[in-house]
Design a protein around this motif. Structure first.
Motif, PDB file in Angstrom:
ATOM      1  N   GLY A 154       6.418   4.173   9.158  1.00 50.09           N
ATOM      2  CA  GLY A 154       7.012   4.010   7.841  1.00 50.09           C
ATOM      3  C   GLY A 154       6.251   4.777   6.771  1.00 50.09           C
ATOM      4  O   GLY A 154       5.055   5.045   6.905  1.00 50.09           O
ATOM      5  N   TRP A 155       6.964   5.134   5.710  1.00 52.00           N
ATOM      6  CA  TRP A 155       6.364   5.800   4.560  1.00 52.00           C
ATOM      7  C   TRP A 155       7.186   5.463   3.322  1.00 52.00           C
ATOM      8  O   TRP A 155       8.308   4.979   3.417  1.00 52.00           O
ATOM      9  CB  TRP A 155       6.265   7.308   4.769  1.00 52.00           C
ATOM     10  CG  TRP A 155       7.589   8.014   4.933  1.00 52.00           C
ATOM     11  CD1 TRP A 155       8.318   8.650   3.965  1.00 52.00           C
ATOM     12  CD2 TRP A 155       8.349   8.152   6.145  1.00 52.00           C
ATOM     13  NE1 TRP A 155       9.471   9.174   4.505  1.00 52.00           N
ATOM     14  CE2 TRP A 155       9.521   8.877   5.837  1.00 52.00           C
ATOM     15  CE3 TRP A 155       8.147   7.715   7.471  1.00 52.00           C
ATOM     16  CZ2 TRP A 155      10.485   9.174   6.785  1.00 52.00           C
ATOM     17  CZ3 TRP A 155       9.109   8.030   8.420  1.00 52.00           C
ATOM     18  CH2 TRP A 155      10.255   8.747   8.067  1.00 52.00           C
ATOM     19  N   ALA A 156       6.628   5.720   2.164  1.00 46.30           N
ATOM     20  CA  ALA A 156       7.285   5.365   0.909  1.00 46.30           C
ATOM     21  C   ALA A 156       8.497   6.257   0.665  1.00 46.30           C
ATOM     22  O   ALA A 156       8.423   7.481   0.798  1.00 46.30           O
ATOM     23  CB  ALA A 156       6.306   5.475  -0.251  1.00 46.30           C
ATOM     24  N   LYS A 157       9.590   5.633   0.279  1.00 42.83           N
ATOM     25  CA  LYS A 157      10.854   6.349   0.076  1.00 42.83           C
ATOM     26  C   LYS A 157      10.773   7.365  -1.042  1.00 42.83           C
ATOM     27  O   LYS A 157      11.317   8.465  -0.943  1.00 42.83           O
ATOM     28  CB  LYS A 157      11.959   5.325  -0.219  1.00 42.83           C
ATOM     29  CG  LYS A 157      13.336   5.924  -0.424  1.00 42.83           C
ATOM     30  CD  LYS A 157      14.350   4.826  -0.692  1.00 42.83           C
ATOM     31  CE  LYS A 157      15.742   5.398  -0.917  1.00 42.83           C
ATOM     32  NZ  LYS A 157      16.733   4.305  -1.186  1.00 42.83           N
ATOM     33  N   GLU A 158      10.112   7.015  -2.117  1.00 45.69           N
ATOM     34  CA  GLU A 158      10.132   7.853  -3.309  1.00 45.69           C
ATOM     35  C   GLU A 158       8.961   8.826  -3.388  1.00 45.69           C
ATOM     36  O   GLU A 158       8.746   9.433  -4.428  1.00 45.69           O
ATOM     37  CB  GLU A 158      10.146   6.965  -4.566  1.00 45.69           C
ATOM     38  CG  GLU A 158      11.348   6.037  -4.653  1.00 45.69           C
ATOM     39  CD  GLU A 158      12.662   6.803  -4.776  1.00 45.69           C
ATOM     40  OE1 GLU A 158      12.628   7.952  -5.254  1.00 45.69           O
ATOM     41  OE2 GLU A 158      13.703   6.251  -4.384  1.00 45.69           O
ATOM     42  N   THR A 208       2.307   1.649  -3.621  1.00 47.50           N
ATOM     43  CA  THR A 208       1.330   2.038  -4.641  1.00 47.50           C
ATOM     44  C   THR A 208       0.681   3.384  -4.341  1.00 47.50           C
ATOM     45  O   THR A 208      -0.014   3.940  -5.193  1.00 47.50           O
ATOM     46  CB  THR A 208       0.223   0.979  -4.758  1.00 47.50           C
ATOM     47  OG1 THR A 208      -0.464   0.854  -3.488  1.00 47.50           O
ATOM     48  CG2 THR A 208       0.792  -0.369  -5.155  1.00 47.50           C
ATOM     49  N   GLY A 209       0.909   3.919  -3.153  1.00 50.99           N
ATOM     50  CA  GLY A 209       0.328   5.201  -2.797  1.00 50.99           C
ATOM     51  C   GLY A 209      -1.047   5.122  -2.183  1.00 50.99           C
ATOM     52  O   GLY A 209      -1.656   6.147  -1.882  1.00 50.99           O
ATOM     53  N   GLU A 210      -1.567   3.922  -1.945  1.00 52.32           N
ATOM     54  CA  GLU A 210      -2.878   3.776  -1.339  1.00 52.32           C
ATOM     55  C   GLU A 210      -2.824   4.007   0.170  1.00 52.32           C
ATOM     56  O   GLU A 210      -3.848   4.234   0.804  1.00 52.32           O
ATOM     57  CB  GLU A 210      -3.451   2.394  -1.645  1.00 52.32           C
ATOM     58  CG  GLU A 210      -3.717   2.181  -3.130  1.00 52.32           C
ATOM     59  CD  GLU A 210      -4.320   0.831  -3.420  1.00 52.32           C
ATOM     60  OE1 GLU A 210      -4.974   0.274  -2.513  1.00 52.32           O
ATOM     61  OE2 GLU A 210      -4.136   0.321  -4.528  1.00 52.32           O
ATOM     62  N   ILE A 211      -1.631   3.921   0.749  1.00 51.56           N
ATOM     63  CA  ILE A 211      -1.415   4.194   2.163  1.00 51.56           C
ATOM     64  C   ILE A 211      -0.374   5.297   2.275  1.00 51.56           C
ATOM     65  O   ILE A 211       0.632   5.285   1.568  1.00 51.56           O
ATOM     66  CB  ILE A 211      -0.934   2.926   2.906  1.00 51.56           C
ATOM     67  CG1 ILE A 211      -2.008   1.839   2.880  1.00 51.56           C
ATOM     68  CG2 ILE A 211      -0.548   3.251   4.345  1.00 51.56           C
ATOM     69  CD1 ILE A 211      -1.517   0.499   3.395  1.00 51.56           C
ATOM     70  N   GLY A 249       0.803  -1.213   0.000  1.00 51.67           N
ATOM     71  CA  GLY A 249       0.000   0.000   0.000  1.00 51.67           C
ATOM     72  C   GLY A 249       0.836   1.264   0.000  1.00 51.67           C
ATOM     73  O   GLY A 249       0.482   2.252  -0.647  1.00 51.67           O
ATOM     74  N   LEU A 250       1.953   1.253   0.709  1.00 50.39           N
ATOM     75  CA  LEU A 250       2.846   2.410   0.700  1.00 50.39           C
ATOM     76  C   LEU A 250       3.447   2.632  -0.679  1.00 50.39           C
ATOM     77  O   LEU A 250       3.526   3.761  -1.173  1.00 50.39           O
ATOM     78  CB  LEU A 250       3.970   2.219   1.729  1.00 50.39           C
ATOM     79  CG  LEU A 250       3.591   2.302   3.204  1.00 50.39           C
ATOM     80  CD1 LEU A 250       4.781   1.912   4.079  1.00 50.39           C
ATOM     81  CD2 LEU A 250       3.111   3.704   3.575  1.00 50.39           C
TER      82      LEU A 250
END
Length: 303
Positions: A267-271, A135-138, A132-133
Motif C-alpha cells: 500500500g501507498w498514499a493515494k495523493e 502523513t508521509g512518514e511512511i 504514517g502513509l
C-alpha cells in the motif's frame, strides 16, 4: 503558524489521543500540548473537544484538517517535483510491515542489487501504517487483510494459506488436517490486537462458531511459534512464516473448514506521487512475491 504545528496537529487529529500522538511523534506530551494550544490561540478557535487525554475534532478542527491535509500534501509534492527537476534522486525509503518474516531475505536481496539505497523499516499495526502513509512518514507498507481507507491505494501481492501449529506431543499431532471448530477449547497463542493478522484469525474463529481462548498475546510470530514449541498452546501460522522460519518441534495442521487464507498486499498514499527510489522498491517487492507464487503452490500441494 508554523509547519511543525500543522504536522503535529495532523497527527493528533488522526490519533485523537494526546499521549499516543506524543509517543508516535517521539516528543514530550507537554510539548505537544503546548504546540496545539499555541495553534488554537493563533487561529482564535478551539480545534478539539477534550475529555481528559482523549480528543475529538470539533467542527472547526474537521474543517481545518481538510485544509492542512491538502496543504501538506501539496508541499510534499512540490518538494518531490523540485528534486526530480534537479535530477536529485532520494535513495532513502521508509517501509512499514505487519509481517516481518519476509524482510531479511527480501530486503537483503534488494540491498545487494542497489547498494546505495537506504531503507528504514518498522513493524506497525494497521492503524499506524495508515496514519504514517497519510502523513508521509511512511512511503510503502506491506500488510495482510483489507485497509479501509480511501486515502490509501493497495495492490495484492500473494494469496497465502493459514495453518494451525501444535506442539509435537499434542493429541492432534498425528493428524494432517482439522476443522477449526475442533479447537474451540484449546488455548491460543495469538498476535496482539490491532494487527491485521489478529483481526483475520478472530474472524476465522467466528466463522467456526467460537471466540478463541487467548492464553498469550505478542507482536512477533516467531516468538509465538516458540511458545507453541514449549507446549503453552496452539497458534495460527501463515505459510510463509512456516516455510521460511524453519520452525522445529511443532506440527502443522491444514484447516479444512473454514477456508483460511489471507491476501498479502502493498500500500501507498493515494495523493502522493512515488519518488524514484520508492517506485523502484515497490516494483522489486512485486517481483519478489511473484517469484514466491510457484514455491507456495508446491507447498500447498505437498504440505
Amino acid at each position: 503558524m508554523e509547519l511543525l504545528q500543522l504536522r503535529y496537529f495532523q497527527t493528533v487529529a488522526r490519533l485523537e489521543h494526546m499521549t499516543k500522538a506524543a509517543q508516535y511523534l517521539q516528543i514530550a506530551q507537554s510539548s505537544l500540548s503546548k504546540t496545539i494550544a499555541r495553534l488554537e490561540e493563533d487561529l482564535g478557535v478551539p480545534l478539539f473537544e477534550r475529555n481528559g487525554r482523549n480528543l475529538r475534532l470539533n467542527v472547526y478542527g474537521r474543517t481545518f484538517l481538510e485544509h492542512v491535509d491538502c496543504s501538506l500534501r501539496e508541499l510534499d509534492e512540490g518538494r518531490t517535483k523540485l528534486k526530480d527537476m534537479a535530477g536529485v534522486r532520494e535513495e532513502s525509503v521508509t517501509l512499514a510491515v505487519s509481517l516481518p518474516r519476509i524482510l531479511p531475505e527480501m530486503l537483503g536481496s534488494y540491498l545487494v542489487r542497489y547498494p546505495n539505497s537506504r531503507l528504514r523499516q518498522s513493524l506497525k499495526s494497521t492503524a499506524a501504517m495508515i496514519d504514517g502513509l497519510i502523513t508521509g512518514e511512511i512511503d510503502l507498507c506491506i500488510f495482510s487483510g483489507p485497509i479501509e481507507s480511501t486515502d490509501v491505494i493497495s495492490e495484492p501481492l500473494l494469496l497465502e494459506e493459514i495453518y494451525i501449529i501444535v506442539p509435537r506431543n499434542h493429541g492432534l499431532a498425528s493428524r494432517a488436517s482439522i476443522r477449526l471448530e475442533e479447537l474451540r477449547d484449546e488455548p491460543f497463542i495469538s498476535i496482539s490486537e490491532g494487527y491485521g493478522f489478529r483481526d483475520l484469525t478472530d474472524e476465522f474463529c467466528r466463522q467456526a462458531g467460537f471466540s478463541p481462548n487467548i492464553a498469550y498475546e505478542g507482536d512477533q510470530l516467531d516468538v509465538i511459534a516458540g511458545l507453541v514449541q514449549h507446549g503453552l498452546g496452539i497458534a495460527f501460522i501463515p505459510a510463509l512464516t512456516w516455510q521460511k522460519g524453519k520452525i522445529n518441534q511443532t506440527h502443522r495442521l491444514r484447516i479444512e473448514d473454514p477456508v483460511c487464507r489471507r491476501t498479502i498486499a502493498i500500500g501507498w498514499a493515494k495523493e502522493r506521487s512515488l519518488p524514484h527510489a520508492v517506485a523502484r522498491l515497490k516494483g522489486f517487492i512485486a517481483d519478489y512475491f511473484e517469484a514466491l507464487k510457484p514455491e507456495m503452490e508446491i507447498e500447498e500441494n505437498h504440505g
